[in-house]
Design a protein around this motif. Structure first.
Motif, PDB file in Angstrom:
ATOM      1  N   UNK A  57       0.821  -1.203   0.000  1.00 39.22           N
ATOM      2  CA  UNK A  57       0.000   0.000   0.000  1.00 39.22           C
ATOM      3  C   UNK A  57       0.862   1.264   0.000  1.00 39.22           C
ATOM      4  N   UNK A  58       2.041   1.160   0.571  1.00 39.41           N
ATOM      5  CA  UNK A  58       2.894   2.326   0.767  1.00 39.41           C
ATOM      6  C   UNK A  58       4.061   2.423  -0.214  1.00 39.41           C
ATOM      7  N   UNK A  59       4.412   1.332  -0.882  1.00 36.13           N
ATOM      8  CA  UNK A  59       5.635   1.384  -1.677  1.00 36.13           C
ATOM      9  C   UNK A  59       5.715   0.325  -2.770  1.00 36.13           C
ATOM     10  N   UNK A  60       6.641   0.599  -3.678  1.00 37.16           N
ATOM     11  CA  UNK A  60       7.092  -0.360  -4.693  1.00 37.16           C
ATOM     12  C   UNK A  60       8.597  -0.512  -4.483  1.00 37.16           C
ATOM     13  N   UNK A  61       9.083  -1.739  -4.481  1.00 34.58           N
ATOM     14  CA  UNK A  61      10.519  -1.961  -4.359  1.00 34.58           C
ATOM     15  C   UNK A  61      10.971  -2.759  -5.572  1.00 34.58           C
ATOM     16  N   UNK A  62      11.932  -2.208  -6.290  1.00 31.98           N
ATOM     17  CA  UNK A  62      12.495  -2.833  -7.481  1.00 31.98           C
ATOM     18  C   UNK A  62      13.892  -3.330  -7.127  1.00 31.98           C
TER      19      UNK A  62
END
Length: 186
Positions: free
Chosen positions: A82-87
């Motif tokens: 809900x708070x972030x995308x991590x690549x």
């Protein structure tokens, strides 16, 4: 493993690094952009960004990006919340600089080609992930808690795994461009 070192670049970008001494290096970018940033008309945008990661960029086509990552022997991973995308990309330590360049490129200069956005929206992988989320009792219980706490129409109450429906490349470009442009979010 050594304690993580945190530094801040002049652009405001925070860098966290550590050495584990293993045979694999993992580089990644954590972006404070998740489903909480979606408006009602953009539900599923963050989920779709996850599925479009490491595809077309302004510098490379999907095929060129995949071949470059294959040449590194790299594997990619994208996590959505809900708070972030991590690549992230894992590879041999000698290839870490090139892997980081691929991560930076996918975050800073994605290119949303209309037919690829449409294809990704209806892909078997997207459908399978939506089905798995719907059948996951723990995920559904957590989702019900979020809806009860924030309301189903609130970005925090809406599911982070939402069908992207008929989102267009232009809508996705607006969503990502408006959010990824700020160093404080990366």
């Amino acid at each position: 493993a050594a304690a993580p070192a945190v530094s801040t670049l002049p652009s405001g970008l925070k860098v966290v690094s550590t050495t584990a001494g293993g045979p694999v290096a993992t580089v990644g970018v954590h972006v404070a952009v998740g489903s909480r940033e979606e408006t009602a008309g953009l539900r599923g945008a963050a989920f779709l960004l996850k599925h479009l990661a490491f595809k077309h960029t302004r510098a490379r086509s999907d095929l060129r990006m995949q071949r470059a990552l294959d040449d590194l022997g790299a594997s990619t991973h994208v996590a959505l919340g809900r708070e972030s995308l991590t690549y992230s990309v894992s590879c041999l330590p000698a290839c870490a600089d090139e892997a980081l360049a691929a991560v930076a490129e996918t975050v800073s200069s994605p290119r949303f080609v209309p037919w690829i956005v449409k294809e990704a929206s209806g892909s078997k992988l997207v459908k399978a992930e939506l089905d798995a989320f719907a059948k996951d009792a723990e995920a559904q219980a957590l989702q019900a808690l979020h809806e009860a706490a924030f309301g189903a129409e609130s970005p925090l109450g809406a599911s982070p795994v939402s069908s992207p429906g008929a989102l267009s490349a232009a809508q996705l470009e607006g969503f990502a461009g408006g959010l990824f442009a700020h160093a404080s979010r990366v």
